[in-house]
Write a protein that holds these residues in place. Structure first.
Motif, PDB file in Angstrom:
ATOM      1  N   VAL A  54      93.255 -91.738 -87.920  1.00 55.56           N
ATOM      2  CA  VAL A  54      91.829 -91.426 -88.001  1.00 55.56           C
ATOM      3  C   VAL A  54      91.722 -90.189 -88.885  1.00 55.56           C
ATOM      4  O   VAL A  54      92.278 -89.135 -88.576  1.00 55.56           O
ATOM      5  N   LEU A  55      91.032 -90.347 -90.029  1.00 56.48           N
ATOM      6  CA  LEU A  55      90.857 -89.266 -90.994  1.00 56.48           C
ATOM      7  C   LEU A  55      89.367 -89.080 -91.244  1.00 56.48           C
ATOM      8  O   LEU A  55      88.684 -90.038 -91.600  1.00 56.48           O
ATOM      9  N   ASP A  56      88.874 -87.874 -91.033  1.00 54.07           N
ATOM     10  CA  ASP A  56      87.447 -87.584 -91.211  1.00 54.07           C
ATOM     11  C   ASP A  56      86.580 -88.575 -90.433  1.00 54.07           C
ATOM     12  O   ASP A  56      85.554 -89.036 -90.912  1.00 54.07           O
ATOM     13  N   GLY A  57      87.031 -88.928 -89.239  1.00 55.01           N
ATOM     14  CA  GLY A  57      86.278 -89.831 -88.384  1.00 55.01           C
ATOM     15  C   GLY A  57      86.394 -91.301 -88.739  1.00 55.01           C
ATOM     16  O   GLY A  57      85.778 -92.129 -88.088  1.00 55.01           O
ATOM     17  N   GLN A  58      87.191 -91.643 -89.743  1.00 55.90           N
ATOM     18  CA  GLN A  58      87.354 -93.033 -90.149  1.00 55.90           C
ATOM     19  C   GLN A  58      88.765 -93.504 -89.808  1.00 55.90           C
ATOM     20  O   GLN A  58      89.732 -92.834 -90.142  1.00 55.90           O
ATOM     21  N   ARG A  59      88.863 -94.664 -89.183  1.00 52.10           N
ATOM     22  CA  ARG A  59      90.171 -95.273 -88.937  1.00 52.10           C
ATOM     23  C   ARG A  59      90.667 -95.839 -90.262  1.00 52.10           C
ATOM     24  O   ARG A  59      89.904 -96.453 -91.009  1.00 52.10           O
ATOM     25  N   ALA A  60      91.932 -95.612 -90.560  1.00 52.88           N
ATOM     26  CA  ALA A  60      92.475 -96.016 -91.856  1.00 52.88           C
ATOM     27  C   ALA A  60      93.902 -96.515 -91.712  1.00 52.88           C
ATOM     28  O   ALA A  60      94.624 -96.122 -90.794  1.00 52.88           O
ATOM     29  N   LEU A  61      94.287 -97.361 -92.653  1.00 50.44           N
ATOM     30  CA  LEU A  61      95.670 -97.780 -92.814  1.00 50.44           C
ATOM     31  C   LEU A  61      96.284 -96.872 -93.876  1.00 50.44           C
ATOM     32  O   LEU A  61      95.730 -96.755 -94.976  1.00 50.44           O
ATOM     33  N   CYS A  62      97.399 -96.218 -93.544  1.00 50.54           N
ATOM     34  CA  CYS A  62      98.032 -95.298 -94.482  1.00 50.54           C
ATOM     35  C   CYS A  62      99.460 -95.737 -94.774  1.00 50.54           C
ATOM     36  O   CYS A  62     100.198 -96.140 -93.870  1.00 50.54           O
ATOM     37  N   MET A  63      99.805 -95.641 -96.042  1.00 50.90           N
ATOM     38  CA  MET A  63     101.168 -95.905 -96.504  1.00 50.90           C
ATOM     39  C   MET A  63     101.685 -94.615 -97.130  1.00 50.90           C
ATOM     40  O   MET A  63     101.053 -94.061 -98.021  1.00 50.90           O
ATOM     41  N   THR A  64     102.821 -94.141 -96.629  1.00 49.83           N
ATOM     42  CA  THR A  64     103.457 -92.962 -97.195  1.00 49.83           C
ATOM     43  C   THR A  64     104.915 -93.285 -97.477  1.00 49.83           C
ATOM     44  O   THR A  64     105.516 -94.122 -96.793  1.00 49.83           O
ATOM     45  N   GLY A  65     105.464 -92.639 -98.490  1.00 53.33           N
ATOM     46  CA  GLY A  65     106.867 -92.871 -98.781  1.00 53.33           C
ATOM     47  C   GLY A  65     107.289 -92.298-100.107  1.00 53.33           C
ATOM     48  O   GLY A  65     106.537 -91.594-100.773  1.00 53.33           O
ATOM     49  N   GLU A  66     108.530 -92.624-100.482  1.00 53.45           N
ATOM     50  CA  GLU A  66     109.132 -92.168-101.723  1.00 53.45           C
ATOM     51  C   GLU A  66     109.532 -93.385-102.540  1.00 53.45           C
ATOM     52  O   GLU A  66     110.315 -94.217-102.067  1.00 53.45           O
ATOM     53  N   VAL A  67     109.011 -93.481-103.758  1.00 54.93           N
ATOM     54  CA  VAL A  67     109.386 -94.553-104.673  1.00 54.93           C
ATOM     55  C   VAL A  67     110.535 -94.051-105.536  1.00 54.93           C
ATOM     56  O   VAL A  67     110.439 -92.998-106.158  1.00 54.93           O
ATOM     57  N   SER A  68     111.625 -94.808-105.540  1.00 61.64           N
ATOM     58  CA  SER A  68     112.813 -94.477-106.325  1.00 61.64           C
ATOM     59  C   SER A  68     113.110 -95.626-107.279  1.00 61.64           C
ATOM     60  O   SER A  68     112.937 -96.792-106.926  1.00 61.64           O
ATOM     61  N   LEU A  69     113.577 -95.295-108.468  1.00 59.87           N
ATOM     62  CA  LEU A  69     113.970 -96.312-109.441  1.00 59.87           C
ATOM     63  C   LEU A  69     115.455 -96.667-109.338  1.00 59.87           C
ATOM     64  O   LEU A  69     115.933 -97.541-110.070  1.00 59.87           O
ATOM     65  N   ALA A  70     116.179 -96.020-108.414  1.00 56.96           N
ATOM     66  CA  ALA A  70     117.608 -96.285-108.252  1.00 56.96           C
ATOM     67  C   ALA A  70     117.853 -97.736-107.855  1.00 56.96           C
ATOM     68  O   ALA A  70     117.024 -98.359-107.172  1.00 56.96           O
ATOM     69  N   ASN A  71     118.974 -98.273-108.260  1.00 57.00           N
ATOM     70  CA  ASN A  71     119.381 -99.650-107.933  1.00 57.00           C
ATOM     71  C   ASN A  71     118.359-100.686-108.381  1.00 57.00           C
ATOM     72  O   ASN A  71     118.139-101.689-107.705  1.00 57.00           O
ATOM     73  N   ASN A  72     117.708-100.425-109.517  1.00 55.09           N
ATOM     74  CA  ASN A  72     116.699-101.338-110.070  1.00 55.09           C
ATOM     75  C   ASN A  72     115.498-101.533-109.148  1.00 55.09           C
ATOM     76  O   ASN A  72     114.865-102.573-109.161  1.00 55.09           O
ATOM     77  N   GLY A  73     115.198-100.518-108.353  1.00 51.53           N
ATOM     78  CA  GLY A  73     114.060-100.589-107.451  1.00 51.53           C
ATOM     79  C   GLY A  73     112.810-100.048-108.108  1.00 51.53           C
ATOM     80  O   GLY A  73     112.708 -99.978-109.327  1.00 51.53           O
ATOM     81  N   GLY A  74     111.864 -99.646-107.271  1.00 51.61           N
ATOM     82  CA  GLY A  74     110.681 -99.014-107.811  1.00 51.61           C
ATOM     83  C   GLY A  74     109.361 -99.398-107.188  1.00 51.61           C
ATOM     84  O   GLY A  74     108.346 -99.337-107.857  1.00 51.61           O
ATOM     85  N   PHE A  75     109.321 -99.763-105.882  1.00 53.46           N
ATOM     86  CA  PHE A  75     108.013-100.016-105.285  1.00 53.46           C
ATOM     87  C   PHE A  75     108.039 -99.874-103.770  1.00 53.46           C
ATOM     88  O   PHE A  75     109.067-100.046-103.128  1.00 53.46           O
ATOM     89  N   VAL A  76     106.868 -99.551-103.236  1.00 52.74           N
ATOM     90  CA  VAL A  76     106.553 -99.658-101.810  1.00 52.74           C
ATOM     91  C   VAL A  76     105.157-100.252-101.737  1.00 52.74           C
ATOM     92  O   VAL A  76     104.327-100.019-102.610  1.00 52.74           O
ATOM     93  N   GLN A  77     104.915-101.056-100.707  1.00 54.80           N
ATOM     94  CA  GLN A  77     103.595-101.680-100.598  1.00 54.80           C
ATOM     95  C   GLN A  77     103.254-102.061 -99.171  1.00 54.80           C
ATOM     96  O   GLN A  77     104.135-102.266 -98.337  1.00 54.80           O
ATOM     97  N   VAL A  78     101.945-102.139 -98.917  1.00 54.28           N
ATOM     98  CA  VAL A  78     101.424-102.810 -97.728  1.00 54.28           C
ATOM     99  C   VAL A  78     100.687-104.038 -98.246  1.00 54.28           C
ATOM    100  O   VAL A  78     100.001-103.976 -99.268  1.00 54.28           O
ATOM    101  N   ASN A  79     100.889-105.168 -97.549  1.00 53.53           N
ATOM    102  CA  ASN A  79     100.207-106.374 -98.001  1.00 53.53           C
ATOM    103  C   ASN A  79      99.655-107.170 -96.833  1.00 53.53           C
ATOM    104  O   ASN A  79     100.009-106.929 -95.675  1.00 53.53           O
TER     105      ASN A  79
END
Length: 182
Positions: A54-79
């Protein structure tokens, strides 16, 4: 075809609301659950977490993390799958609307359709998630195909993803609403 959307959105069909994160069980207004996916599914090392706040009185879905390009990676997502039956017709709408805030970074909204048969294929539009809540409108016409040829057909939507992708970054994205707009 609008009946598919009406049935999927139930009582929200007039305004196109997909989710306002009011459900205690984490299911969208479409009845489908949000999921967290990182590049670890393909050997990457990016990390993330998904939580409801709950942020500023609003319920929210939050995604936090670290995006790394190591090992041919490079994304985080909520779907979110847009229909338990596998397809949603949003042809009566102009695009996707978000109420978002974040850390000032650029994020992507990815759409999957019946035409996106491989995991790396999607239709993409980017947006900036500033430090305060703001409405973001992404017209279907602005979504570009990624690793596929056909243009986006909003009558054949399957999945929506909010993604931090393509560069090393700290991801901090919160969404208070997501839906379609006319």
């Amino acid at each position: 075809m609008t009946t598919l959307l009406t049935a999927a959105l139930g009582t929200a069909d007039a305004d196109g609301l997909i989710d306002d994160f009011a459900s205690a069980d984490g299911r969208s207004r479409l009845g489908t659950p949000w999921r967290l996916v990182t590049d670890q599914v393909m050997g990457g090392v990016s990390t993330a977490r998904m939580e409801y706040r709950v942020l500023d009185g609003q319920r929210a879905l939050c995604m936090t993390g670290e995006v790394s390009l190591a090992n041919n990676g490079g994304f985080v997502q909520v779907n979110l799958d847009l229909s338990p039956e596998g397809r949603l017709d949003a042809g009566a709408f102009t695009g996707v609307r978000l109420i978002a805030r974040g850390n000032g970074e650029t994020y992507n909204l990815h759409l999957k359709t019946a035409a996106t048969t491989m995991p790396w294929q999607s239709y993409r539009a980017d947006f900036i998630a500033g430090h305060s809540w703001r409405e973001v409108r992404l017209p279907f016409a602005d979504f570009t195909p990624h690793r596929l040829v056909p243009a986006l057909d909003p009558t054949r939507l399957r999945r929506l993803g909010l993604v931090a992708i393509g560069r090393e970054m700290r991801a901090e994205l919160c969404i208070a609403e997501v839906g379609f707009y006319r």
